[in-house]
Design a protein around this motif. Structure first.
Motif, short mmCIF file in Angstrom:
data_model
loop_
_atom_site.label_atom_id
_atom_site.label_comp_id
_atom_site.label_asym_id
_atom_site.label_seq_id
_atom_site.Cartn_x
_atom_site.Cartn_y
_atom_site.Cartn_z
N LYS A 22 0.83 -1.20 0.00
CA LYS A 22 0.00 0.00 0.00
C LYS A 22 0.87 1.26 0.00
O LYS A 22 0.54 2.27 -0.64
CB LYS A 22 -0.93 -0.01 1.20
CG LYS A 22 -1.95 1.14 1.18
CD LYS A 22 -2.99 0.97 2.27
CE LYS A 22 -4.04 2.09 2.16
NZ LYS A 22 -5.08 1.96 3.20
N LYS A 23 1.99 1.17 0.71
CA LYS A 23 2.90 2.31 0.72
C LYS A 23 3.50 2.57 -0.66
O LYS A 23 3.70 3.72 -1.08
CB LYS A 23 4.03 2.06 1.72
CG LYS A 23 5.00 3.20 1.87
CD LYS A 23 6.06 2.87 2.91
CE LYS A 23 7.06 4.01 3.03
NZ LYS A 23 8.13 3.70 4.02
N HIS B 64 2.07 1.54 -3.71
CA HIS B 64 1.11 1.77 -4.79
C HIS B 64 -0.08 2.63 -4.36
O HIS B 64 -0.91 3.00 -5.22
CB HIS B 64 0.61 0.43 -5.34
CG HIS B 64 1.70 -0.40 -5.95
ND1 HIS B 64 2.19 -0.17 -7.21
CD2 HIS B 64 2.40 -1.46 -5.46
CE1 HIS B 64 3.13 -1.04 -7.48
NE2 HIS B 64 3.29 -1.85 -6.42
N GLY B 65 -0.24 2.86 -3.08
CA GLY B 65 -1.36 3.69 -2.61
C GLY B 65 -2.65 2.94 -2.42
O GLY B 65 -3.65 3.52 -1.96
N ILE B 66 -2.68 1.68 -2.78
CA ILE B 66 -3.87 0.84 -2.61
C ILE B 66 -3.42 -0.53 -2.13
O ILE B 66 -2.25 -0.89 -2.24
CB ILE B 66 -4.69 0.71 -3.92
CG1 ILE B 66 -3.80 0.17 -5.05
CG2 ILE B 66 -5.30 2.05 -4.30
CD1 ILE B 66 -4.53 -0.01 -6.37
#
Length: 739
Positions: free
Chosen positions: A722-723, A725-727
């Motif tokens: 998540k860090k 790719h943001g998801i």
């Protein structure tokens, strides 16, 4: 009485007429014989000049071949891909194919290269690429070119000197060997051999446009034939052949002469290449040359007989005006006078030279007799002094002017010096050696106060009129003829100290003698050791500073002592360079004998320091290049480990450091410097890339994917993903797998 006088007059007229006719005919013959020979020689010279151009083009082609082979060899040597063939301990299939393909591209892209052999002393294999035999590698004992091993043994010490040889498939090639450094336990050093097809060179000189009957013969410095020709078989030894012996013994690089071959006269034109040591010989049948001279010979004889017929009445007219040969007598007297003066000058120069070079060649009474005969303008029974003038940068002076011009320039320096010193006192000058002019003159009170300004005037005049710089040594005084030789020897030793003062200086022998007696600062071996240590660790700027200080401390020493210290420094530097070459497996730009020769041609301390500084800069550049290449190779190895072992949960900076045998701190700094990224970040980025690939291309669970990319803790994997790719991984699969 009158009749008798008329009879004598008529007899003299007849004798004079006969003498005039005889003189005319002899003179005309002697004039036309050289003219005839001159025309004949002019044609020979013209043919030889054209032949020299042809040979120069051939020589240039050989030098181009050598330079091109040198360039290709250096490119191969410094090509990191091909370099693996030299230094790899074993062969990786992919790397070997890439290296051989790269080598093959070099061979195919160069028209004149027949093949390239790369010998690795570590594996004993020869990697090769050939236009005839393809590419690959074989052990040296099984190599298809059986002559290669013998060639490697015979020419291991050669460095890019072309040598001809016949390969196993009966092809004549010119081989260039680039040996690398080797350990003492290896039979042969690593080497690169470039083979150039002799057919390429043959086509080159055949295409220049020679006459049909001309024949080009190329021989090396040992008299061995190195090309296909009709004179002798290739690789034949002609060192006993009279024509070849004459060419090899000539002191000039090019020329021509007439010789006989199989009973036929030949014009032999030759030139030599200092770069390769080869001599190029062009043989032209003399009959071909004389054929072009036939019409011109007819014209010369027609002119000769026409002038002879017209000259007889002219001789009759001239004889009537020459009853008494006053002009002939006068010319003879003038000629005798010129010869006397010339012999007088040569005799005086020889006596002055002997007086200075040899101790006491004349007694004082003999010198007084010479003085009384107006041969010397200097009295040796009174106080006298001496100036020794030397041309600065003499090596450059010799390169700029031929020997005749150098003699004329030295004579001009003598005249300038005599004219300027002669304003105050009578002086004599003599050329004492190749670059030295010695002035002798008696001391006067006026000269003592004006000597230094007069010396500066000599230097300025020489600089203005002859565009040269001269240094001058003012010698000590002498009082007897026996002092002359000793004063000259002291002046020769003293003027060497112009090295410290620079070109165009004035050196006083009395000061230099006092300096020599006073002693000098002791040489400090500890500083030499410090200089060696700085070079070994690559601190070249600090080494420059230390060397400058060491030489600065020697400026007050005598030149002889200074030169000994410089030789000691150079010897230690040579040993240091050998250690650096062995430690880093490279060849640094240093040849001891060449470097010593350059030192001997230096004209000042500044030039000497610049010579050392340029060497330090070249060494620094070579070592940096080697270090950078080594670091790049190491980084590629680390990247390969990460790409291979990213699934391993224990993969880390420390585990990689153990694999490459480096400390973790050093490995961290090196990788960061070369890539701009830390090893941990690169591992994480690699794992994320593999995770995204598995998310999009497989239906594996996210927990399974986490394990496959090296994360045991799936929660930690979620956080990192998540860090990056943001998801979350599930959102990433849902969003992009459908598209």
């Amino acid at each position: 009485m009158l009749a008798k006088f008329r009879q004598i007059k008529t007899s003299y007229f007849k004798l004079l007429l006969l003498a005039c006719l005889g003189f005319f005919l002899v003179s005309l013959t002697l004039l036309f014989i050289p003219l005839y020979i001159s025309f004949q020689n002019s044609i020979v010279k013209s043919v030889s000049s054209h032949s020299l151009k042809t040979l120069s083009q051939t020589s240039y082609s050989v030098e181009f071949m050598q330079e091109s082979a040198n360039t290709v060899a250096e490119q191969l040597f410094f090509n990191s891909t091909i370099n693996q063939l030299l230094y790899a301990l074993d062969y990786n299939d992919i790397d070997t194919i890439i290296s051989l393909n790269t080598l093959n591209s070099y061979v195919k892209s160069t028209l004149f290269i027949e093949s390239v052999y790369i010998y690795s002393s570590k594996t004993g294999n020869v990697s090769f690429s050939s236009k005839t035999n393809g590419s690959g590698f074989e052990h040296i004992d099984d190599f298809y070119d059986s002559d290669y091993l013998k060639t490697l043994k015979a020419n291991e010490s050669s460095r890019f000197i072309p040598f001809p040889r016949i390969t196993s498939n009966d092809k004549l090639v010119y081989s260039f060997l680039l040996p690398s450094s080797r350990s003492s336990d290896l039979m042969f050093s690593n080497s690169i051999m470039i083979n150039i097809s002799a057919k390429w060179l043959e086509n080159t000189y055949k295409s220049i446009g020679n006459q049909q009957d001309d024949m080009i013969l190329i021989i090396d410095s040992n008299g061995v034939v190195v090309n296909q020709n009709a004179y002798a078989p290739v690789l034949a030894d002609l060192k006993e052949d009279p024509m070849i012996v004459r060419i090899l013994n000539e002191r000039v690089n090019e020329g021509y002469f007439l010789s006989s071959m199989d009973g036929e006269k030949q014009l032999v034109t030759y030139t030599s290449s200092p770069e390769t040591g080869w001599s190029f010989v062009l043989l032209t049948p003399y009959s071909t040359i004389l054929g072009s001279f036939a019409n011109l010979k007819t014209i010369i004889f027609a002119i000769y007989f026409s002038i002879m017929i017209c000259g007889i009445p002219i001789c009759l007219i001239v004889t009537k005006r020459l009853y008494v040969p006053y002009s002939v007598i006068q010319n003879k007297l003038v000629d005798l006078e010129v010869r006397y003066k010339s012999n007088h000058m040569v005799e005086k120069q020889n006596k002055l030279h002997a007086l200075l070079v040899f101790p006491s060649p004349f007694s004082e009474s003999q010198v007084l007799q010479l003085k009384a005969a107006n041969q010397f303008k200097v009295r040796f029974d009174q106080p006298y002094s001496m100036l020794l003038l030397q041309i600065d940068r003499f090596a450059d002076f010799c390169d700029q002017y031929p020997i005749r011009d150098r003699a004329l320039i030295t004579y001009c320096i003598q005249n300038i010096s005599e004219e300027i010193i002669g304003k105050v006192v009578g002086a004599e000058s003599v050329q004492i050696d190749r670059n030295g002019v010695c002035m002798l003159f008696n001391q006067t009170s006026e000269l003592q106060t004006r000597l230094t300004p007069l010396v500066k005037e000599i230097q300025q005049t020489v600089r203005k009129d002859l565009k040269l710089s001269v240094s001058v040594c003012v010698a000590e005084s002498g009082h007897t003829i026996a002092d002359a030789s000793q004063i000259y020897q002291t002046a020769r030793e003293s003027i060497l100290n112009k090295f410290f003062k620079g070109p165009g200086c004035i050196v006083y022998a009395s000061d230099e003698t006092a300096k020599k007696r006073a002693g000098h600062s002791e040489y400090q071996p500890a500083r030499q050791k410090q200089l060696t240590d700085l070079i070994m660790v690559g601190k070249f700027e600090a080494a420059k500073k230390l060397l400058s200080e060491m030489i600065e401390n020697l400026k007050d020493a005598h030149y002889d002592y200074f030169s000994q210290i410089i030789l000691t420094i150079t010897l230690e530097l040579n040993n240091t360079i050998q250690l650096l070459e062995k430690a880093n497996e490279l060849t640094l730009p240093f040849q001891f004998n060449t470097f010593i020769a350059k030192i001997n041609n230096m004209g000042s301390v500044e030039e000497l320091l610049n010579l050392f500084f340029r060497l330090f800069d070249e060494m620094d550049a070579q070592l940096e290049l080697k270090k950078k290449s080594k670091n790049e190779k190491l980084v590629q190895e680390i990247i390969g480990i990460i790409q291979r072992d990213y699934r391993d949960v224990n993969l880390s900076l420390e585990s990689i450091a153990d694999l490459v045998h480096l400390s973790s701190s050093h490995l961290r700094r090196l990788f960061k410097k070369e890539t701009g990224s830390s090893i941990a970040d690169y591992i994480s980025r690699t794992r994320m890339e593999q995770a995204t690939h598995l998310l999009l291309s497989t239906s594996l669970s996210i927990a399974n994917i986490s394990e496959q990319v090296g994360y045991v803790n799936s929660t930690y994997f979620f956080t990192l993903f998540k860090k990056a790719h943001g998801i979350t991984p599930a959102e990433f699969r849902s969003k992009y797998a459908t598209t």
